[in-house]
Design a protein around this motif. Structure first.
Motif, PDB file in Angstrom:
ATOM      1  N   ILE A   1      30.884  46.417  46.921  1.00 26.93           N
ATOM      2  CA  ILE A   1      31.597  46.011  48.132  1.00 26.93           C
ATOM      3  C   ILE A   1      32.475  44.790  47.860  1.00 26.93           C
ATOM      4  N   ALA A   2      31.962  43.827  47.089  1.00 29.35           N
ATOM      5  CA  ALA A   2      32.754  42.638  46.751  1.00 29.35           C
ATOM      6  C   ALA A   2      34.022  43.016  45.989  1.00 29.35           C
ATOM      7  N   VAL A   3      33.906  43.948  45.064  1.00 28.55           N
ATOM      8  CA  VAL A   3      35.075  44.421  44.317  1.00 28.55           C
ATOM      9  C   VAL A   3      36.151  44.914  45.274  1.00 28.55           C
ATOM     10  N   GLN A   4      35.752  45.739  46.226  1.00 25.02           N
ATOM     11  CA  GLN A   4      36.729  46.337  47.138  1.00 25.02           C
ATOM     12  C   GLN A   4      37.314  45.310  48.114  1.00 25.02           C
TER      13      GLN A   4
ATOM     14  N   ILE B   1      42.912  36.361  39.802  1.00 27.55           N
ATOM     15  CA  ILE B   1      42.077  37.174  38.911  1.00 27.55           C
ATOM     16  C   ILE B   1      40.625  36.817  39.223  1.00 27.55           C
ATOM     17  N   VAL B   2      39.871  37.800  39.681  1.00 30.17           N
ATOM     18  CA  VAL B   2      38.501  37.580  40.135  1.00 30.17           C
ATOM     19  C   VAL B   2      37.560  38.447  39.304  1.00 30.17           C
ATOM     20  N   ALA B   3      36.546  37.833  38.709  1.00 25.99           N
ATOM     21  CA  ALA B   3      35.523  38.572  37.975  1.00 25.99           C
ATOM     22  C   ALA B   3      34.298  38.744  38.864  1.00 25.99           C
ATOM     23  N   VAL B   4      33.691  39.934  38.799  1.00 26.45           N
ATOM     24  CA  VAL B   4      32.481  40.233  39.573  1.00 26.45           C
ATOM     25  C   VAL B   4      31.424  40.774  38.621  1.00 26.45           C
ATOM     26  N   SER B   5      30.307  40.055  38.487  1.00 24.27           N
ATOM     27  CA  SER B   5      29.200  40.564  37.674  1.00 24.27           C
ATOM     28  C   SER B   5      28.332  41.480  38.528  1.00 24.27           C
TER      29      SER B   5
ATOM     30  N   LEU C   1      38.192  42.064  37.897  1.00 22.69           N
ATOM     31  CA  LEU C   1      37.525  42.449  36.659  1.00 22.69           C
ATOM     32  C   LEU C   1      36.085  42.789  37.003  1.00 22.69           C
ATOM     33  N   GLY C   2      35.726  44.050  36.918  1.00 25.30           N
ATOM     34  CA  GLY C   2      34.393  44.494  37.299  1.00 25.30           C
ATOM     35  C   GLY C   2      33.476  44.596  36.100  1.00 25.30           C
TER      36      GLY C   2
ATOM     37  N   ALA D   1      38.500  33.024  39.917  1.00 22.23           N
ATOM     38  CA  ALA D   1      37.269  32.977  40.716  1.00 22.23           C
ATOM     39  C   ALA D   1      36.245  33.932  40.115  1.00 22.23           C
ATOM     40  N   PHE D   2      34.968  33.618  40.342  1.00 18.31           N
ATOM     41  CA  PHE D   2      33.883  34.416  39.750  1.00 18.31           C
ATOM     42  C   PHE D   2      32.806  34.627  40.804  1.00 18.31           C
TER      43      PHE D   2
END
Length: 307
Positions: free
Chosen positions: A158-161, A145-149, A171-172, A208-209
Motif C-alpha cells: 500500500i505504501a508503494v502505491q 526517490i522513495v525506497a520501501v523495505s 524503489l520497492g 525518503a525511506f
C-alpha cells in the motif's frame, strides 16, 4: 452462540482457539456488526507471544484483531450515522474483530463501497492507515526517490502505491519473486540480499525511506544519506531512539475518515490491496502460521464460515 478467536495465555500458535462466546450487544452510541472479513497483522502475533506485554498487556481471556468489514446487525440508542443492513468497514481497539460479531462505537465504521470485495475491505484498516501515516511522515513529494523495505507485505504494497500516487519514483525492496507485481504497480523492484546497498546507490540519491521490515534497514537508510526526518519505520523502535527517525503508523492515522479515503481509492481503481489467502475463522492457527513466515504478497484474511 457466536464464535470468536480467544487466547487464555501468551504463547505460540497453539494458544489460538475459536470458541463460543456470549452474543455482543450494542450499547448507546455503538453498532453491532456481523463480521464478513477480518484481516490479520504481524503486530497481533507479537502481542500474542507477549513481546509487548509491558507496553500493551493482555487480560485473559483475550480476543484478537482490529480490522473488519461487515454488515450492521443492530444499533444502540442514539446512533444516527448508520442503520441495520448497511455494509461497513471498521476497526476496534478492543482486540475483538476476529469473530462472527463485533461491537464498536459508531464513529469507528465507515460505509463500504459496493465494488470493494469483503476480503479487501476487511484487510484495510491496520495496513492501510499505517502505510498512509508512513507516506505522510516522510513527506513524499512529486519527483522524490522513495525506497520501501518489505515492499511486498501488507503495509509495503500500500505504501508503494500511495507514494506513486504522489508522483514519487519508488524503489520497492523485496524478493525477486515479487518483482512482477511491483513493476506492474509502478515501482522499480530492488531485490534484497547481498549487494542491496550498491543497487540502491546506483538507483540515485534516495530522498525518503519507509521501513516496514526492520532488521537494519534504518541504519542502511542513514548510511545512504537519507535525512532522519525523512526516514520512517513501523517496526524498528530501537533504531528510532538510536538515529532519531520517525515511527508514525496506525496510531497516527487510524481514523474512519482515513479508512474512507483509502476505500474510495480502491473503489476508483487507484489502489489495490492484494490478498494472499483467505482462511475460515476456525483455521486461525494456519492463517497466522502463514503470516509469520513473512513471505506473503499482501494480506491474509479470516472469514467467518457463515459470512
Amino acid at each position: 452462540m457466536p464464535k470468536a478467536v480467544r487466547l487464555h495465555e501468551y504463547g505460540g500458535l497453539e494458544v489460538l482457539k475459536t470458541e463460543d462466546v456470549p452474543q455482543p450487544v450494542a450499547a448507546a452510541g455503538q453498532v453491532l456488526v456481523r463480521v464478513k472479513a477480518a484481516g490479520i497483522n504481524p503486530g497481533e502475533a507479537s502481542i500474542r507471544k507477549g513481546v509487548f506485554k509491558d507496553t500493551w498487556p493482555s487480560s485473559f481471556p483475550s480476543g484478537q484483531g482490529s480490522d473488519f468489514a461487515g454488515v450492521i446487525e443492530a444499533v444502540g440508542e442514539g446512533v444516527s450515522s448508520t442503520q441495520p443492513g448497511a455494509e461497513v468497514i471498521g476497526f476496534t481497539h478492543d482486540r475483538a474483530s476476529q469473530a462472527e460479531f463485533v461491537v464498536v462505537p459508531q464513529e469507528q465504521v465507515t460505509p463500504k463501497p459496493a465494488n470493494v470485495p469483503w476480503e479487501v475491505a476487511g484487510a484495510l484498516f491496520v495496513a492501510g492507515t499505517t502505510a498512509y501515516a508512513a507516506v505522510n511522515a516522510v513527506d513524499v513529494k512529486q519527483g522524490d526517490i522513495v525506497a520501501v523495505s518489505g515492499a511486498s507485505g501488507g503495509v509495503g504494497t500500500i505504501a508503494v502505491q500511495l507514494a506513486r500516487l504522489r508522483g514519487a519514483r519508488v524503489l520497492g525492496i523485496a524478493s525477486p519473486e515479487r518483482s512482477e507485481w511491483l513493476a506492474a504497480h509502478g515501482a522499480e523492484p530492488v531485490p534484497y540480499g547481498d549487494g542491496l546497498r550498491e543497487r540502491l546507490e546506483a538507483a540515485g540519491p534516495i530522498d525518503a525511506f519507509i521501513d516496514t521490515y526492520g532488521q537494519g534497514y534504518v541504519q542502511l537508510a542513514v548510511e545512504l544519506g537519507v535525512a532522519p526526518q525523512r526516514i520512517n519505520t513501523i517496526i524498528d523502535f530501537g533504531a528510532v531512539k538510536q538515529y532519531g527517525v520517525k515511527s508514525e503508523g496506525n496510531a497516527v492515522a487510524g481514523r474512519a475518515e482515513v479508512l474512507a479515503e483509502l476505500a474510495a481509492l480502491i473503489a476508483d481503481g487507484k489502489l489495490e490491496v492484494p490478498v494472499a489467502r483467505v482462511y475460515p475463522l476456525s483455521q486461525v492457527q494456519e492463517a497466522y502460521r502463514e503470516l509469520e513466515d513473512r513471505h506473503t504478497l499482501g494480506k491474509i484474511v479470516l472469514m467467518p464460515e457463515e459470512a
